[in-house]
Design an enzyme around this catalytic site. Sequence first.
Site, mmCIF file in Angstrom:
data_model
loop_
_atom_site.group_PDB
_atom_site.id
_atom_site.type_symbol
_atom_site.label_atom_id
_atom_site.label_comp_id
_atom_site.label_asym_id
_atom_site.label_seq_id
_atom_site.Cartn_x
_atom_site.Cartn_y
_atom_site.Cartn_z
ATOM 1 N N HIS A 12 0.827 -1.203 0.000
ATOM 2 C CA HIS A 12 0.000 0.000 0.000
ATOM 3 C C HIS A 12 0.865 1.257 0.000
ATOM 4 O O HIS A 12 1.703 1.453 0.885
ATOM 5 C CB HIS A 12 -0.887 -0.031 1.248
ATOM 6 C CG HIS A 12 -1.922 1.034 1.304
ATOM 7 N ND1 HIS A 12 -2.170 1.757 2.451
ATOM 8 C CD2 HIS A 12 -2.799 1.491 0.379
ATOM 9 C CE1 HIS A 12 -3.157 2.612 2.229
ATOM 10 N NE2 HIS A 12 -3.553 2.473 0.972
ATOM 11 N N HIS A 54 -1.764 11.256 -1.996
ATOM 12 C CA HIS A 54 -3.099 10.793 -1.622
ATOM 13 C C HIS A 54 -4.060 11.951 -1.391
ATOM 14 O O HIS A 54 -5.154 11.986 -1.948
ATOM 15 C CB HIS A 54 -3.015 9.929 -0.356
ATOM 16 C CG HIS A 54 -4.347 9.466 0.140
ATOM 17 N ND1 HIS A 54 -5.133 10.225 0.991
ATOM 18 C CD2 HIS A 54 -5.054 8.338 -0.115
ATOM 19 C CE1 HIS A 54 -6.262 9.572 1.244
ATOM 20 N NE2 HIS A 54 -6.231 8.422 0.588
#
Length: 245
Positions: A12, A54
Amino acid sequence: MPDWPYPRWIAHRGAGKLAPENTLAAFRLGAAHGYRMFECDVKLSADGVPFLMHDATLARTTSGQGTGGDQPWEALSRLDAGGWHSRAYAGEPLASLDNVARYCQRNGYFLNIEIKPTPGLEARTGTVVANAAARLWEGAAVPPLLTSFQPEALEAAKAAQPQLPRGLLLDSLWMGWLETALTLDCAALVCNQALWDSSTVLQAQSAGFRCLSYTVNDEWAAQRLLDLGTDGIITDRVDLFAPDA
Protein backbone atom coordinates in the site's frame (compact mmCIF):
# COMPACT_ATOMS: atom_id res chain seq x y z
CA MET A 1 -12.32 -15.39 -15.91
CA PRO A 2 -9.36 -14.11 -17.95
CA ASP A 3 -5.83 -14.73 -16.73
CA TRP A 4 -4.72 -12.50 -13.86
CA PRO A 5 -1.05 -11.52 -14.17
CA TYR A 6 -0.65 -9.69 -10.88
CA PRO A 7 0.79 -10.94 -7.57
CA ARG A 8 -1.62 -11.53 -4.68
CA TRP A 9 0.23 -9.25 -2.24
CA ILE A 10 0.33 -5.51 -2.94
CA ALA A 11 2.24 -2.93 -0.90
CA HIS A 12 0.00 0.00 0.00
CA ARG A 13 1.43 3.37 -1.13
CA GLY A 14 4.82 1.71 -1.59
CA ALA A 15 5.64 0.40 1.87
CA GLY A 16 2.63 1.14 4.02
CA LYS A 17 3.59 3.27 6.99
CA LEU A 18 7.26 2.26 7.20
CA ALA A 19 8.37 5.01 4.80
CA PRO A 20 6.82 8.24 3.50
CA GLU A 21 3.84 7.14 1.45
CA ASN A 22 3.78 7.42 -2.33
CA THR A 23 7.51 8.15 -2.64
CA LEU A 24 10.22 6.22 -4.43
CA ALA A 25 11.81 5.65 -1.03
CA ALA A 26 8.66 3.76 -0.03
CA PHE A 27 8.79 1.67 -3.21
CA ARG A 28 12.40 0.77 -2.51
CA LEU A 29 11.59 -0.27 1.04
CA GLY A 30 8.61 -2.34 -0.09
CA ALA A 31 10.84 -4.03 -2.66
CA ALA A 32 13.43 -4.72 0.04
CA HIS A 33 10.72 -6.69 1.87
CA GLY A 34 10.14 -8.80 -1.24
CA TYR A 35 7.09 -7.05 -2.68
CA ARG A 36 6.70 -7.07 -6.44
CA MET A 37 3.49 -5.04 -6.75
CA PHE A 38 2.74 -1.61 -5.37
CA GLU A 39 -0.35 0.56 -5.00
CA CYS A 40 -0.08 4.33 -5.31
CA ASP A 41 -2.32 7.40 -5.63
CA VAL A 42 -1.95 9.62 -8.68
CA LYS A 43 -3.36 13.10 -9.30
CA LEU A 44 -2.51 16.00 -11.61
CA SER A 45 -0.45 19.13 -11.05
CA ALA A 46 -1.84 22.42 -12.31
CA ASP A 47 0.09 21.93 -15.57
CA GLY A 48 -1.15 18.37 -16.05
CA VAL A 49 1.78 16.30 -14.75
CA PRO A 50 0.64 13.06 -13.05
CA PHE A 51 2.29 12.76 -9.63
CA LEU A 52 1.89 10.63 -6.52
CA MET A 53 -0.06 11.96 -3.55
CA HIS A 54 -3.10 10.79 -1.62
CA ASP A 55 -4.60 13.95 -0.15
CA ALA A 56 -6.03 16.84 -2.12
CA THR A 57 -4.02 19.17 0.10
CA LEU A 58 -0.27 19.22 0.67
CA ALA A 59 0.03 19.83 4.40
CA ARG A 60 -0.09 16.27 5.79
CA THR A 61 2.62 14.69 3.66
CA THR A 62 4.76 17.53 2.31
CA SER A 63 6.36 20.81 3.34
CA GLY A 64 3.84 22.67 1.18
CA GLN A 65 0.46 24.23 1.81
CA GLY A 66 -2.75 24.47 -0.19
CA THR A 67 -4.14 22.17 -2.85
CA GLY A 68 -1.59 20.11 -4.73
CA GLY A 69 -3.51 20.27 -7.97
CA ASP A 70 -3.34 24.08 -7.93
CA GLN A 71 0.45 24.15 -8.22
CA PRO A 72 2.73 23.44 -11.20
CA TRP A 73 4.97 20.39 -11.13
CA GLU A 74 8.10 22.56 -11.02
CA ALA A 75 7.01 23.91 -7.62
CA LEU A 76 5.71 20.56 -6.36
CA SER A 77 8.95 18.82 -7.25
CA ARG A 78 10.88 21.06 -4.83
CA LEU A 79 8.78 20.11 -1.79
CA ASP A 80 9.98 17.83 1.00
CA ALA A 81 7.70 14.77 0.99
CA GLY A 82 9.67 12.77 3.56
CA GLY A 83 10.44 14.94 6.55
CA TRP A 84 6.91 14.62 7.94
CA HIS A 85 7.48 10.87 8.33
CA SER A 86 10.89 10.83 10.00
CA ARG A 87 14.26 12.56 9.92
CA ALA A 88 15.74 9.66 7.96
CA TYR A 89 13.59 10.60 4.97
CA ALA A 90 13.89 14.39 5.15
CA GLY A 91 14.30 15.84 1.70
CA GLU A 92 12.62 12.97 -0.15
CA PRO A 93 10.80 14.54 -3.12
CA LEU A 94 7.35 13.90 -4.49
CA ALA A 95 7.39 11.24 -7.20
CA SER A 96 6.10 11.73 -10.72
CA LEU A 97 4.32 8.87 -12.45
CA ASP A 98 7.09 8.92 -15.07
CA ASN A 99 9.74 8.18 -12.43
CA VAL A 100 7.69 5.45 -10.80
CA ALA A 101 7.04 3.82 -14.16
CA ARG A 102 10.75 3.71 -14.94
CA TYR A 103 11.53 2.24 -11.52
CA CYS A 104 8.87 -0.46 -11.82
CA GLN A 105 9.71 -1.47 -15.36
CA ARG A 106 13.47 -1.61 -14.84
CA ASN A 107 12.93 -3.92 -11.86
CA GLY A 108 10.07 -6.02 -13.21
CA TYR A 109 7.52 -4.72 -10.68
CA PHE A 110 3.75 -4.39 -11.09
CA LEU A 111 1.69 -1.30 -10.31
CA ASN A 112 -1.84 -0.48 -9.18
CA ILE A 113 -2.48 3.19 -9.98
CA GLU A 114 -5.36 4.63 -7.99
CA ILE A 115 -6.67 7.61 -9.94
CA LYS A 116 -7.14 10.15 -7.13
CA PRO A 117 -8.54 13.32 -8.73
CA THR A 118 -8.51 16.72 -7.15
CA PRO A 119 -12.27 17.28 -6.63
CA GLY A 120 -13.86 18.51 -9.83
CA LEU A 121 -11.16 17.06 -12.09
CA GLU A 122 -12.39 13.46 -12.21
CA ALA A 123 -12.74 13.09 -15.99
CA ARG A 124 -9.60 15.04 -16.86
CA THR A 125 -7.52 13.09 -14.37
CA GLY A 126 -8.83 9.78 -15.67
CA THR A 127 -7.98 10.75 -19.23
CA VAL A 128 -4.49 12.11 -18.53
CA VAL A 129 -3.47 9.26 -16.22
CA ALA A 130 -4.69 6.61 -18.67
CA ASN A 131 -2.87 8.26 -21.56
CA ALA A 132 0.30 8.55 -19.50
CA ALA A 133 0.08 4.92 -18.41
CA ALA A 134 -0.40 3.74 -21.98
CA ARG A 135 2.63 5.76 -23.10
CA LEU A 136 4.86 4.73 -20.20
CA TRP A 137 4.01 1.03 -20.39
CA GLU A 138 3.89 0.78 -24.17
CA GLY A 139 5.09 -2.67 -25.15
CA ALA A 140 5.19 -3.93 -21.56
CA ALA A 141 4.02 -7.48 -20.97
CA VAL A 142 1.80 -6.43 -18.06
CA PRO A 143 0.21 -2.96 -17.91
CA PRO A 144 -0.68 -1.20 -14.67
CA LEU A 145 -4.09 -1.75 -13.11
CA LEU A 146 -6.05 1.52 -13.00
CA THR A 147 -8.48 1.86 -10.08
CA SER A 148 -10.63 4.62 -8.64
CA PHE A 149 -13.50 5.31 -6.28
CA GLN A 150 -14.78 7.73 -8.94
CA PRO A 151 -16.75 6.08 -11.78
CA GLU A 152 -16.35 9.26 -13.83
CA ALA A 153 -12.56 8.92 -13.70
CA LEU A 154 -12.73 5.27 -14.75
CA GLU A 155 -15.16 6.09 -17.56
CA ALA A 156 -12.72 8.70 -18.88
CA ALA A 157 -9.82 6.24 -18.57
CA LYS A 158 -11.83 3.65 -20.49
CA ALA A 159 -12.63 6.11 -23.26
CA ALA A 160 -9.00 7.19 -23.55
CA GLN A 161 -7.26 3.81 -23.30
CA PRO A 162 -9.81 0.98 -23.26
CA GLN A 163 -7.12 -1.72 -23.35
CA LEU A 164 -5.82 -0.86 -19.87
CA PRO A 165 -7.36 -2.97 -17.08
CA ARG A 166 -9.58 -1.13 -14.61
CA GLY A 167 -10.90 -1.76 -11.11
CA LEU A 168 -13.72 -0.06 -9.22
CA LEU A 169 -12.86 0.85 -5.63
CA LEU A 170 -15.67 0.46 -3.11
CA ASP A 171 -15.93 1.49 0.52
CA SER A 172 -19.62 0.49 0.62
CA LEU A 173 -21.90 -1.54 -1.62
CA TRP A 174 -23.92 1.37 -2.92
CA MET A 175 -26.93 0.87 -5.17
CA GLY A 176 -25.78 -0.34 -8.59
CA TRP A 177 -22.17 -1.14 -7.69
CA LEU A 178 -22.06 -4.37 -9.68
CA GLU A 179 -23.83 -2.89 -12.69
CA THR A 180 -21.48 0.11 -12.66
CA ALA A 181 -18.42 -2.14 -12.68
CA LEU A 182 -19.89 -4.09 -15.59
CA THR A 183 -20.64 -0.90 -17.54
CA LEU A 184 -17.07 0.27 -16.99
CA ASP A 185 -15.73 -3.09 -18.27
CA CYS A 186 -13.74 -3.48 -15.08
CA ALA A 187 -11.45 -6.42 -14.53
CA ALA A 188 -11.58 -6.14 -10.73
CA LEU A 189 -13.47 -4.89 -7.73
CA VAL A 190 -11.25 -3.48 -4.99
CA CYS A 191 -13.22 -3.41 -1.76
CA ASN A 192 -12.89 -2.44 1.84
CA GLN A 193 -11.99 -5.85 3.23
CA ALA A 194 -15.12 -5.96 5.42
CA LEU A 195 -17.36 -6.00 2.31
CA TRP A 196 -16.17 -9.42 1.21
CA ASP A 197 -18.05 -12.49 2.37
CA SER A 198 -19.03 -15.68 0.61
CA SER A 199 -22.04 -13.99 -0.98
CA THR A 200 -20.30 -10.90 -2.33
CA VAL A 201 -17.30 -12.91 -3.56
CA LEU A 202 -19.69 -15.23 -5.41
CA GLN A 203 -21.53 -12.25 -6.94
CA ALA A 204 -18.30 -10.64 -8.09
CA GLN A 205 -16.68 -13.78 -9.42
CA SER A 206 -19.85 -14.90 -11.19
CA ALA A 207 -19.85 -11.57 -13.00
CA GLY A 208 -16.24 -12.13 -14.09
CA PHE A 209 -14.44 -9.82 -11.64
CA ARG A 210 -11.29 -10.41 -9.65
CA CYS A 211 -11.67 -9.60 -5.94
CA LEU A 212 -9.11 -7.38 -4.21
CA SER A 213 -9.11 -5.93 -0.68
CA TYR A 214 -7.73 -2.91 1.15
CA THR A 215 -6.13 -2.24 3.65
CA VAL A 216 -5.38 -5.58 5.29
CA ASN A 217 -2.99 -5.37 8.24
CA ASP A 218 -3.94 -8.32 10.50
CA GLU A 219 -3.12 -11.98 10.01
CA TRP A 220 -6.64 -13.15 10.83
CA ALA A 221 -8.13 -10.76 8.25
CA ALA A 222 -5.68 -11.87 5.57
CA GLN A 223 -6.45 -15.52 6.26
CA ARG A 224 -10.19 -14.88 6.01
CA LEU A 225 -9.72 -13.30 2.59
CA LEU A 226 -7.49 -16.14 1.43
CA ASP A 227 -10.10 -18.65 2.59
CA LEU A 228 -12.75 -16.77 0.60
CA GLY A 229 -10.69 -17.19 -2.55
CA THR A 230 -10.01 -13.53 -3.22
CA ASP A 231 -7.27 -12.47 -5.61
CA GLY A 232 -5.38 -9.54 -4.12
CA ILE A 233 -4.50 -8.13 -0.70
CA ILE A 234 -3.32 -4.54 -0.30
CA THR A 235 -1.40 -4.11 2.96
CA ASP A 236 0.59 -1.61 4.99
CA ARG A 237 2.32 -4.45 6.82
CA VAL A 238 5.10 -5.26 4.39
CA ASP A 239 7.09 -6.23 7.49
CA LEU A 240 4.47 -8.80 8.59
CA PHE A 241 3.31 -10.53 5.42
CA ALA A 242 5.87 -12.29 3.24
CA PRO A 243 4.56 -11.93 -0.31
CA ASP A 244 4.21 -14.90 -2.61
CA ALA A 245 6.99 -15.53 -5.08
